[in-house]
Design an enzyme around this catalytic site. Structure first.
Site, mmCIF file in Angstrom:
data_model
loop_
_atom_site.group_PDB
_atom_site.id
_atom_site.type_symbol
_atom_site.label_atom_id
_atom_site.label_comp_id
_atom_site.label_asym_id
_atom_site.label_seq_id
_atom_site.Cartn_x
_atom_site.Cartn_y
_atom_site.Cartn_z
ATOM 1 N N VAL A 33 -9.265 -47.897 5.183
ATOM 2 C CA VAL A 33 -10.535 -48.830 6.146
ATOM 3 C C VAL A 33 -11.333 -49.933 5.714
ATOM 4 O O VAL A 33 -11.283 -51.021 5.783
ATOM 5 C CB VAL A 33 -11.655 -47.752 6.965
ATOM 6 C CG1 VAL A 33 -12.448 -48.198 7.542
ATOM 7 C CG2 VAL A 33 -10.361 -46.506 7.925
ATOM 8 N N ASP A 77 -16.087 -51.157 -5.069
ATOM 9 C CA ASP A 77 -15.524 -50.177 -5.322
ATOM 10 C C ASP A 77 -15.718 -49.418 -7.177
ATOM 11 O O ASP A 77 -15.434 -50.010 -7.434
ATOM 12 C CB ASP A 77 -14.577 -49.752 -5.154
ATOM 13 C CG ASP A 77 -13.893 -48.182 -4.397
ATOM 14 O OD1 ASP A 77 -13.197 -48.270 -3.342
ATOM 15 O OD2 ASP A 77 -13.485 -47.482 -5.141
ATOM 16 N N CYS A 88 -7.855 -37.600 8.996
ATOM 17 C CA CYS A 88 -9.272 -38.094 10.396
ATOM 18 C C CYS A 88 -9.086 -36.722 10.591
ATOM 19 O O CYS A 88 -10.049 -36.267 11.508
ATOM 20 C CB CYS A 88 -9.098 -38.903 10.398
ATOM 21 S SG CYS A 88 -9.057 -40.866 9.999
HETATM 22 P P1 NAD Z 1 -10.193 -43.651 1.120
HETATM 23 O O1 NAD Z 1 -10.470 -41.921 0.566
HETATM 24 O O2 NAD Z 1 -9.295 -44.663 1.545
HETATM 25 O O3 NAD Z 1 -11.348 -45.093 0.292
HETATM 26 C C1 NAD Z 1 -13.152 -44.599 0.426
HETATM 27 C C2 NAD Z 1 -13.296 -45.021 -0.745
HETATM 28 O O4 NAD Z 1 -14.911 -44.646 -0.905
HETATM 29 C C3 NAD Z 1 -12.506 -45.359 -2.023
HETATM 30 O O5 NAD Z 1 -11.718 -45.988 -2.636
HETATM 31 C C4 NAD Z 1 -13.643 -44.245 -3.037
HETATM 32 O O6 NAD Z 1 -13.550 -44.872 -4.761
HETATM 33 C C5 NAD Z 1 -14.873 -45.780 -2.273
HETATM 34 N N1 NAD Z 1 -16.124 -45.257 -2.723
HETATM 35 C C6 NAD Z 1 -16.700 -43.757 -2.434
HETATM 36 N N2 NAD Z 1 -17.789 -43.627 -3.399
HETATM 37 C C7 NAD Z 1 -18.199 -44.951 -3.079
HETATM 38 C C8 NAD Z 1 -19.048 -45.684 -3.161
HETATM 39 N N3 NAD Z 1 -20.475 -45.147 -3.568
HETATM 40 N N4 NAD Z 1 -19.703 -46.764 -3.610
HETATM 41 C C9 NAD Z 1 -18.097 -47.832 -4.007
HETATM 42 N N5 NAD Z 1 -17.144 -47.516 -3.190
HETATM 43 C C10 NAD Z 1 -16.593 -45.682 -2.843
HETATM 44 O O7 NAD Z 1 -11.456 -42.858 3.240
HETATM 45 P P2 NAD Z 1 -10.239 -44.158 3.993
HETATM 46 O O8 NAD Z 1 -9.198 -43.190 4.426
HETATM 47 O O9 NAD Z 1 -10.553 -45.375 3.721
HETATM 48 O O10 NAD Z 1 -11.586 -43.797 4.500
HETATM 49 C C11 NAD Z 1 -12.776 -43.856 4.721
HETATM 50 C C12 NAD Z 1 -13.396 -43.564 6.203
HETATM 51 O O11 NAD Z 1 -13.469 -43.649 7.645
HETATM 52 C C13 NAD Z 1 -13.549 -42.389 6.807
HETATM 53 O O12 NAD Z 1 -15.030 -41.501 7.500
HETATM 54 C C14 NAD Z 1 -12.601 -42.120 7.562
HETATM 55 O O13 NAD Z 1 -13.162 -40.820 8.381
HETATM 56 C C15 NAD Z 1 -13.002 -43.366 8.295
HETATM 57 N N6 NAD Z 1 -11.720 -43.474 8.581
HETATM 58 C C16 NAD Z 1 -10.735 -43.936 8.502
HETATM 59 C C17 NAD Z 1 -9.332 -43.726 9.069
HETATM 60 C C18 NAD Z 1 -7.590 -44.028 8.367
HETATM 61 O O14 NAD Z 1 -6.785 -43.935 9.282
HETATM 62 N N7 NAD Z 1 -7.703 -43.887 6.628
HETATM 63 C C19 NAD Z 1 -9.139 -44.702 10.241
HETATM 64 C C20 NAD Z 1 -10.318 -44.443 10.831
HETATM 65 C C21 NAD Z 1 -11.827 -44.117 10.532
#
Ligand code: NAD
Length: 432
Positions: free
Chosen positions: A11, A30, A255
């Site tokens: 995201v 990140d 998700c």
């Molecule tokens: P992801 O695990 O791919 O990425 C999360 C990132 O956040 C990682 O790179 C991690 O290192 C970083 N991170 C964690 N703690 C941190 C901090 N304190 N400071 C800086 N960076 C930090 O997750 P994602 O799939 O991108 O999902 C993110 C959010 O969006 C979740 O809540 C998910 O439910 C929601 N979401 C995901 C999707 C999807 O298709 N993947 C779609 C809609 C919503």
């Protein structure tokens, strides 16, 4: 606008790169040093069509920067992971760490946008924590609806943008930021709690459609019907539609399972109401796996011990390399538990599969779907990659020890395969 995006996963990276592409200056932060170092060199750590070009272009123009140092822009998008816990609650550690950092480093009011999926009430809790710190930030809930595999397209042309805040300045700023979206995109302004609920309700509704059609498939199988016809008969009705009406292995990914569980958990705490629908959605989804194992066992005379089974597809859905909570791999694990040897192929997720099964001598990972079938006794289609429609079945028939196909998604042409001498097992066809 000067924007900070916190978290560069599926995201955050899409959000950061696309916002930079439409004219903003974006800093993506990140905590994962390796990821940031890769991104600085234009290397995207996951597969997402169209994203590499945008990242490279915006890095080159200077509008996209990657760092592990927390930088405070005028607007901060929080896109960190909020994984599910085994008790159905949401792990909010990443979110709270980011809020603590904001309290430490942002000494003037900012607009803080929560894109991560978070339980209803989070915006209010974040808001009160920030206020107690003495700075009047505005917290907006702006849930993300993009789909992996078409994330860039979804970001630029979303069906709707949900802006959850009652603060007028923040509403106008966000509306301005989303001016790049097409006229047909609905920009919906609502309270933060409604925005938070909208995200959970949307994902849970889509999961419900999937479990519903899977239950109908089981009924078809029981009474001698054919789900393919029923699916068409239902899908042609625009009130129902074809989307998420494909029977198969059920929903997975990072998700749907955790969001359904979170909403079940939230509803479960609101006695006297019980989350009956959501509980059934979850149970039906869990049952898909065992019923598919039973089907595979049935095809192999009820014994999979020592049998070589080739599983095509490992990602939680096609067009992504994401294997988080993949039903395909949960199926693989059940086959392994039953004593089978499994060869896995996926068009994009090879590296992720290798990491997951690196210590398992009963798993072989192949980079060629056709070669993977050599010596196998059953071929299982576990993820609907369209590439598998172009396989040479004559070649595969020669490769296989027994020409048995279990098609968990009814994707292959049953009649054609039967004509070629395969034993074919699909789903939801009582006349099979
Ligand atoms: P992801 O695990 O791919 O990425 C999360 C990132 O956040 C990682 O790179 C991690 O290192 C970083 N991170 C964690 N703690 C941190 C901090 N304190 N400071 C800086 N960076 C930090 O997750 P994602 O799939 O991108 O999902 C993110 C959010 O969006 C979740 O809540 C998910 O439910 C929601 N979401 C995901 C999707 C999807 O298709 N993947 C779609 C809609 C919503």
């Amino acid at each position: 606008m000067n924007i900070t995006v916190v978290g560069t996963g599926y995201v955050g990276l899409v959000t950061g790169a696309c916002l930079a592409d439409v004219g903003n200056t974006v800093t993506c932060v990140d905590t994962d040093e390796r990821k940031i170092s890769d991104l600085k060199n234009g290397f995207i750590p996951f597969y997402e069509p169209g994203l590499t070009d945008i990242v490279k272009k915006t890095i080159a123009s200077g509008s996209l920067i990657f760092t592990t140092e927390f930088v405070v822009g005028d607007i901060l998008f929080i896109c960190v992971g909020t994984p599910g816990l085994s008790n159905g609650t949401v792990d909010m550690d990443n979110m709270w760490k980011v809020i603590d950092t904001i309290i430490d480093v942002a000494d003037s009011p900012k607009i803080i946008v929560i894109k991560s999926t978070v339980p209803p009430g989070t915006n209010a809790s974040v808001n009160s924590k920030l206020r107690n710190s003495g700075v009047n930030h505005v917290v907006v809930s702006n849930p993300e609806f993009l789909r992996e595999g078409s994330a860039v397209q979804d970001f630029f042309a979303p069906d709707r943008v949900v802006i959850g805040t009652i603060n007028r300045v923040a509403q106008l700023t966000l509306k301005d930021l989303y001016l790049f979206t097409p006229c047909k995109t609905s920009i919906l302004v609502m309270s933060a709690i409604d925005a938070e609920l909208t995200k959970y309700a949307s994902n849970s509704f889509l999961a419900t459609k999937i479990s519903f059609i899977n239950q109908i498939a089981d009924i078809c199988e029981g009474v001698g019907g054919n789900i393919k016809n029923v699916q068409k008969g239902m899908g042609e009705d625009p009130r129902i539609g074809y989307d998420f009406l494909t029977p198969g292995l059920g929903y997975g990914g990072s998700c749907f399972p955790k969001d359904v569980d979170a909403l079940r958990n939230i509803a479960g705490n609101l006695a006297p109401w019980a989350p009956n629908i959501l509980d059934s959605v979850h149970e039906i989804n869990e049952d898909r796996l065992q019923s598919m194992v039973n089907k595979i066992k049935g095809a192999l005379k009820n014994d999979i011990k020592g049998k070589v089974i080739v599983v095509l597809g490992a990602s939680f859905k096609p067009k992504t390399d994401d294997i988080r909570d993949s039903q395909a791999l949960k199926l693989v694990d059940l086959l392994l538990e039953g004593g089978a040897f499994v060869t896995i192929h996926d068009p994009r997720a090879t590296d992720n599969i290798l990491k997951r099964y690196s210590n398992n001598p009963k798993v072989c990972v192949s980079i060629d779907a056709q070669e993977a079938t050599k010596g196998s006794e059953t071929l299982v289609l576990a993820t609907m990659w369209s590439e598998y429609n172009r396989l040479s079945w004559d070649h595969i028939k020669v490769n296989m020890k027994q020409p048995i196909i279990v098609d968990c998604w009814n994707m292959f042409n049953k009649d054609d395969l039967k004509q070629r001498g395969f034993k074919y097992y699909g789903i939801g066809n009582g006349a099979n």
